[in-house]
Design a protein around this motif. Structure first.
Motif, PDB file in Angstrom:
ATOM      1  N   ASN A 155      12.637 -14.652  -0.141  1.00  0.00           N
ATOM      2  CA  ASN A 155      12.902 -13.277   0.270  1.00  0.00           C
ATOM      3  C   ASN A 155      14.405 -13.033   0.158  1.00  0.00           C
ATOM      4  OD1 ASN A 155      12.593 -10.717   1.213  1.00  0.00           O
ATOM      5  ND2 ASN A 155      12.239 -11.314   3.351  1.00  0.00           N
ATOM      6  N   PHE A 156      14.819 -12.240  -0.789  1.00  0.00           N
ATOM      7  CA  PHE A 156      16.227 -12.114  -1.147  1.00  0.00           C
ATOM      8  C   PHE A 156      17.103 -11.774   0.060  1.00  0.00           C
ATOM      9  CE2 PHE A 156      19.874  -9.820  -3.017  1.00  0.00           C
ATOM     10  CZ  PHE A 156      20.299 -10.761  -3.930  1.00  0.00           C
ATOM     11  N   SER A 157      16.649 -10.832   0.873  1.00  0.00           N
ATOM     12  CA  SER A 157      17.489 -10.387   1.993  1.00  0.00           C
ATOM     13  C   SER A 157      17.342 -11.279   3.222  1.00  0.00           C
ATOM     14  CB  SER A 157      17.121  -8.954   2.383  1.00  0.00           C
ATOM     15  OG  SER A 157      15.850  -8.935   2.996  1.00  0.00           O
ATOM     16  N   GLY A 158      16.252 -12.036   3.256  1.00  0.00           N
ATOM     17  CA  GLY A 158      15.983 -12.822   4.455  1.00  0.00           C
ATOM     18  C   GLY A 158      15.334 -12.011   5.558  1.00  0.00           C
ATOM     19  N   LYS A 159      15.057 -10.748   5.295  1.00  0.00           N
ATOM     20  CA  LYS A 159      14.400  -9.883   6.277  1.00  0.00           C
ATOM     21  C   LYS A 159      13.073  -9.400   5.700  1.00  0.00           C
ATOM     22  CE  LYS A 159      17.758  -9.691   9.344  1.00  0.00           C
ATOM     23  NZ  LYS A 159      17.610 -10.218  10.693  1.00  0.00           N
ATOM     24  N   ALA A 160      12.039  -9.436   6.498  1.00  0.00           N
ATOM     25  CA  ALA A 160      10.728  -9.017   6.010  1.00  0.00           C
ATOM     26  C   ALA A 160      10.709  -7.521   5.742  1.00  0.00           C
ATOM     27  CB  ALA A 160       9.660  -9.366   7.035  1.00  0.00           C
ATOM     28  N   MET A 161       9.938  -7.147   4.737  1.00  0.00           N
ATOM     29  CA  MET A 161       9.742  -5.712   4.467  1.00  0.00           C
ATOM     30  C   MET A 161       8.396  -5.304   5.060  1.00  0.00           C
ATOM     31  SD  MET A 161       9.725  -3.655   0.850  1.00  0.00           S
ATOM     32  CE  MET A 161       8.163  -4.243   0.224  1.00  0.00           C
ATOM     33  N   PHE A 162       8.387  -4.166   5.704  1.00  0.00           N
ATOM     34  CA  PHE A 162       7.134  -3.634   6.230  1.00  0.00           C
ATOM     35  C   PHE A 162       6.583  -2.612   5.249  1.00  0.00           C
ATOM     36  CE2 PHE A 162       4.873  -0.173   8.359  1.00  0.00           C
ATOM     37  CZ  PHE A 162       3.846  -0.894   8.946  1.00  0.00           C
ATOM     38  N   SER A 163       5.306  -2.683   4.995  1.00  0.00           N
ATOM     39  CA  SER A 163       4.655  -1.600   4.250  1.00  0.00           C
ATOM     40  C   SER A 163       3.342  -1.281   4.951  1.00  0.00           C
ATOM     41  CB  SER A 163       4.429  -1.972   2.788  1.00  0.00           C
ATOM     42  OG  SER A 163       3.686  -3.159   2.671  1.00  0.00           O
ATOM     43  N   GLY A 164       3.050  -0.022   5.031  1.00  0.00           N
ATOM     44  CA  GLY A 164       1.842   0.381   5.732  1.00  0.00           C
ATOM     45  C   GLY A 164       1.342   1.722   5.273  1.00  0.00           C
ATOM     46  N   GLY A 186      -3.420  10.343   2.156  1.00  0.00           N
ATOM     47  CA  GLY A 186      -2.828   9.117   2.684  1.00  0.00           C
ATOM     48  C   GLY A 186      -1.333   9.300   2.907  1.00  0.00           C
ATOM     49  N   LEU A 187      -0.845   8.646   3.922  1.00  0.00           N
ATOM     50  CA  LEU A 187       0.582   8.667   4.214  1.00  0.00           C
ATOM     51  C   LEU A 187       1.035   7.220   4.276  1.00  0.00           C
ATOM     52  CD1 LEU A 187       3.101  10.336   5.071  1.00  0.00           C
ATOM     53  CD2 LEU A 187       2.380   9.971   7.428  1.00  0.00           C
ATOM     54  N   SER A 188       1.989   6.873   3.413  1.00  0.00           N
ATOM     55  CA  SER A 188       2.382   5.466   3.352  1.00  0.00           C
ATOM     56  C   SER A 188       3.897   5.321   3.437  1.00  0.00           C
ATOM     57  CB  SER A 188       1.850   4.815   2.079  1.00  0.00           C
ATOM     58  OG  SER A 188       2.069   5.626   0.955  1.00  0.00           O
ATOM     59  N   TYR A 189       4.296   4.159   3.877  1.00  0.00           N
ATOM     60  CA  TYR A 189       5.721   3.881   4.069  1.00  0.00           C
ATOM     61  C   TYR A 189       5.976   2.414   3.742  1.00  0.00           C
ATOM     62  CZ  TYR A 189       9.953   2.367   6.357  1.00  0.00           C
ATOM     63  OH  TYR A 189      11.171   1.783   6.591  1.00  0.00           O
ATOM     64  N   PRO A 235       0.820  -1.212   0.000  1.00  0.00           N
ATOM     65  CA  PRO A 235       0.000   0.000   0.000  1.00  0.00           C
ATOM     66  C   PRO A 235       0.856   1.266   0.000  1.00  0.00           C
ATOM     67  CG  PRO A 235       0.126  -0.877   2.203  1.00  0.00           C
ATOM     68  CD  PRO A 235       0.915  -1.812   1.349  1.00  0.00           C
ATOM     69  N   ILE A 236       1.456   1.561  -1.139  1.00  0.00           N
ATOM     70  CA  ILE A 236       2.340   2.733  -1.204  1.00  0.00           C
ATOM     71  C   ILE A 236       1.784   3.710  -2.241  1.00  0.00           C
ATOM     72  CG2 ILE A 236       3.938   1.639  -2.855  1.00  0.00           C
ATOM     73  CD1 ILE A 236       5.083   3.735   0.137  1.00  0.00           C
ATOM     74  N   GLY A 237       1.529   4.921  -1.824  1.00  0.00           N
ATOM     75  CA  GLY A 237       1.031   5.951  -2.738  1.00  0.00           C
ATOM     76  C   GLY A 237      -0.409   5.731  -3.139  1.00  0.00           C
TER      77      GLY A 237
END
Lengths: 413, 396
Positions: A227-236, A249-252, A142-144
């Protein structure tokens, strides 16, 4: 996006066909919500479900989709490759209400005549409370404004916004899960989304665009499996809307994008990508003017010893202004509408100064696109666009100019 | 209003204005790129193949970039086929005197000062003699390549026998085994006439191309198989055909086209250029010998160079050299296309070998050694004459 084999494609089409032919009666779902009737619409985040679909008696499944095609005539520094005809994408979506509280929806896209087939969305939603719904599968980050609301028939322009597709990575979806919810109070609507998904990969700083380029992550292998990095990405995203004013809206989204460990050994320093976006939409009641846009910033950590060709900061914005100009019955189409519209695009893929000269780094594009669209119904748009763009290379040399004519249509079916 | 009338009114101008409303094509003389005239259709196809490799092929980690490098593509150093920007300035180091580079085992002769993630780039060894260099313009190189060895020897005057204070000399140098003789190749003590590069270190365009892929981008090839990072001999990361196409592209890029040649100031400046003896080294006219590419065979052209090494004085002496040149010697830089170099350098001038001169006048004032007299004569011109001379140089 995941590329399918022909075998899986055939299976999908057979399933879709079965649903179609097994229904003795079908009816059109009139809950079409376009971005023109902002007042009655909910939030931008609801776009994935706000689509016209066909329902089938006795079968809890609805089907829909859209088709986009156009002609294009581009003149770049006075040189043209001539007229092209493009069938950009055929998208099919299918939703199912598994029970009152469990829904499934998928969106499968065929681009460039089937050269690329992708699952853009395939998620199971479980509603526990209006403020807490679980979503898992392949979800849209959910970005933009555009990423979750990208259906061609909703827009007056053939091209998608530069900032959304050439700086951010729309349409960006990843395997993962999370939650979303909404609440209401008077004229106010508040919504949120939060997901943990697979993230980006090192292609974003090593690609044939020769620039930091988030969409390049799609070239990675097994992006829905690994997952290439092995670390989850957060999106909100947080969104707030006043029915009389509009929505903002403000997304990250952000996370580690590189494979910093291999076989449990550290092989690189961890490197993050962080993205922030603001989006807005509103309708000016007095004139019916619809305004939508988004601005975004990207920060990417790159090693100091890497090349400045790949920037560590990007920014961009787009804004569409759509003015209904003429509305009446034409043939059998009630409320057929001509719209005048204009889009402004700006992207700077490399914000900063050269270390060697302390002069500004280029790598920017500015474009303006006047448009005329005709909507015989809200579900179908015929559009004429004229895009004029100025693009500077990384060295900030004089801008290369290009103009492109588009004549095309996009329609739900 | 009738809706159909409205639609017609809006569509009518569209149908007839596509080309009118697009940006105009720049004139040929405004651009450095483009092929020489009179190539055959087969040659044009090959030119385009080379153009794509030179201007569009970007190297990534997956396609062999580095692991240590200075640029990611040909075009990153030669935007628009023009002069390079200091952003991709590269450093060569390790040699103070003719013939010997003492730093080959420490990464010399070129410093790869960038590295892909997970690797460390080279660091200039303390005390190593070095020069920083910006990439040169690449147009018209086929003409320079086709000048006969004898013509270059004829222009030289190493002992200044004519007494004009200018003593250009041929750079007799060794060359890699993979290059071939030109028609009429002349040798001296097993050495060959080299003509490309700031110090005229490079024999021909194949040598230049294979070397640049390897030293600048970190790409191994059939010709230059050794990895700059490990020193190991690796599989080629680029095929021979692509290198051959790029060489053909460089050979067939058109010569820059002078501008404003009828302008009275430019005409006056051209005369001044002769009068103050700039033309003694920056020779306006050369001729090609035989070339298998008919379009550049036996042609007169105007590069404003003699392809010779000259003592340029202490101010341009970085203490570093290549091949058998001395550190105060530089090959006469061709002046053609200099007025367009701003268009590939971010709208500003970065002139001379390391981009230190920010204007043509500043570049003139850095001249010394054999060019000292010309510089002094330039300083003796009145303001109007200086302006005329600068306009002429900018018109090239």
């Amino acid at each position: 996006m995941k590329t399918f084999t022909l075998k899986y494609l055939k299976i999908n089409l057979i399933i879709l066909g079965t649903f179609c032919f097994s229904s003795t009666f079908s009816q059109e779902n009139e809950e079409l919500i376009t971005n023109k009737n902002n007042e009655k619409a909910e939030l931008n985040m609801d776009a994935v479900f706000n689509r016209p679909t066909l329902g089938f008696d006795k079968i809890p499944v609805t089907l829909g989709g859209y088709l986009e095609a156009n002609t294009m005539y581009r003149i770049e520094e006075g040189i043209t490759e001539g007229l092209s005809f493009q069938a950009r994408r055929l998208t099919i979506f299918m939703a199912a209400s598994i029970s009152d509280r469990i829904k499934f929806l998928t969106e499968i896209e065929f681009e460039d005549g089937g050269k690329e087939v992708a699952i853009e969305f395939a998620a199971l939603d479980v509603a526990f409370h209006p403020l807490f719904n679980f979503r898992g599968g392949i979800v849209m980050n959910p970005i933009g404004a555009f990423n979750e609301n990208h259906d061609g028939p909703k827009w007056e322009f053939v091209e998608r916004p530069d900032v959304s597709v050439n700086m951010l990575a729309a349409t960006q979806s990843n395997a993962g899960f999370g939650a979303y919810g909404k609440t209401y109070s008077g004229n106010w609507i508040f919504g949120y989304e939060a997901y943990l998904t697979n993230g980006f990969n090192s292609k974003i700083i090593s690609n044939e665009q020769d620039k930091t380029y988030l969409p390049a992550y799609k070239e990675g292998e097994d992006i829905f499996e690994d997952n290439f990095s092995g670390k989850a990405m957060f999106s909100g995203k947080l969104a707030i809307k006043n029915r009389n004013i509009g929505e903002i809206g403000l997304s990250y989204m952000g996370g580690v994008y590189n494979k910093f460990e291999d076989d449990d050994e550290e092989v690189e320093d961890k490197a993050r990508v962080d993205v922030l976006a603001i989006d807005w939409n509103t309708t000016i009641r007095a004139t019916g003017t619809y305004i939508v846009g988004e601005a975004a910033w990207v920060w990417v950590q790159t090693p100091d010893t890497y090349t400045q060709q790949y920037g560590n900061k990007q920014q961009g914005v787009f804004m569409d202004i759509v003015q209904p100009a003429y509305k009446r019955k034409i043939f059998e189409w009630e409320d057929a509408t001509f719209n005048l519209a204009v889009r402004f695009d700006y992207v700077d893929w490399n914000v900063g100064k050269f270390t060697e000269t302390n002069t500004n780094i280029g790598d920017q594009i500015i474009a303006i696109t006047p448009a005329l669209s005709f909507r015989p119904t809200p579900k179908t748009v015929f559009r004429i666009n004229y895009r004029y763009e100025w693009q500077k290379d990384i060295l900030n040399n004089p801008a290369e100019k290009a103009a492109t004519w588009y004549l095309g249509f996009s329609s739900y079916f | 209003m009738n809706i159909y009338l409205l639609a017609s009114l809006l569509l009518f101008p569209l149908l007839f204005s596509c080309e009118v409303l697009g940006p105009a094509e720049p004139e040929d003389y405004e651009l450095l790129d483009g092929p020489v005239e009179d190539l055959t259709m087969a040659e044009i196809k090959r030119f385009i193949e080379g153009d794509v490799a030179f201007n569009d092929q970007i190297f990534t980690v997956e396609t062999g970039l580095g692991p240590i490098f200075t640029g990611t593509s040909c075009v990153s150093c030669h935007a628009g086929d023009g002069k390079g920007h200091p952003f991709v300035k590269f450093t060569r180091f390790g040699q103070s005197f003719p013939g010997v580079n003492n730093y080959l085992n420490q990464g010399g002769p070129q410093l790869q000062n960038k590295a892909i993630p997970g690797y460390e780039p080279e660091i200039l060894p303390s005390g190593a003699p070095h020069s920083s260099l910006v990439a040169p313009i690449v147009t018209g190189l086929g003409f320079l390549d086709a000048v006969s060895d004898q013509d270059i020897i004829d222009m030289s005057d190493p002992d200044d026998l004519d007494g004009d204070g200018i003593s250009g000399r041929v750079h007799w140098n060794t060359r890699p085994d993979y290059v071939s003789d030109r028609p009429g190749t002349i040798t001296l003590d097993g050495k060959y006439i080299s003509r490309f590069g700031k110090k005229a270190r490079v024999y021909d365009l194949l040598h230049q191309t294979a070397d640049a892929y390897n030293q600048d981008i970190g790409i191994t090839s059939y010709f230059e198989p050794y990895d700059t990072y490990s020193g190991d001999k690796l599989n080629p990361e680029i095929d021979r055909q692509t290198i051959s196409d790029v060489v053909f592209y460089l050979k067939t890029l058109k010569a820059p086209i002078p501008r404003d040649q009828d302008n009275p100031d430019v005409i006056a400046g051209k005369a001044l250029f002769q009068n103050i003896q700039c033309a003694s080294c920056h020779k306006p006219t050369l001729e090609t010998g035989y070339s298998p590419i008919e379009a550049i065979s036996f042609k007169e052209f105007h590069p404003y160079t003699d392809l010779l090494l000259h003592d340029m004085g202490p101010e341009l002496d970085d203490g570093y050299t290549e091949g058998y040149a001395y550190s105060n010697e530089w090959r006469t830089a061709p002046l053609w296309g200099i007025g367009l170099s701003k268009d590939s350098q971010g709208g500003q001038y970065y002139l001379l070998h390391d981009g230190r001169a920010r204007s043509i006048e500043e570049a003139i004032l850095y001249h010394g050694g054999e060019a000292e007299n010309s510089k002094n004569m330039y300083q003796g011109l009145d303001q109007n004459e200086k302006s005329q001379l600068l306009k002429f140089i900018e018109s090239l």
